[in-house]
Design a protein around this motif. Sequence first.
Motif: not given
Length: 99
Positions: A60-62, A19-23
């Motif tokens: 997220n770079s993964v 859960v994170a802010e929109p990219t």
Amino acid sequence: MCRGTPLRSVKRVVSEINVAEPTSFANRVHYSWITGQVKAKMLDTPNRQIDIVIKVVTENSVVYLMGLVKQSEGDLAAETARHRRGHHAACSRLFEYLD
């Protein structure tokens, strides 16, 4: 939490919810570029079949690798995805193995 009806053919479910802010648009473009680099590198492997059966997604770079593959194909794909332009990248395998 609703679990739903179990399916006999499903062996396991992998949930890596973050859960994170929109990219930002720039980040999404960068993740698409990483995905493209991984796919291009897979085309340059001895077993070109892995590019066809493996789904590559970057967030997220993964780099996430998904598919129904042989163990050796999964290992080759993960090794290919990890080594991009001289530096190591985070790679998560979500394979179901045929052998």
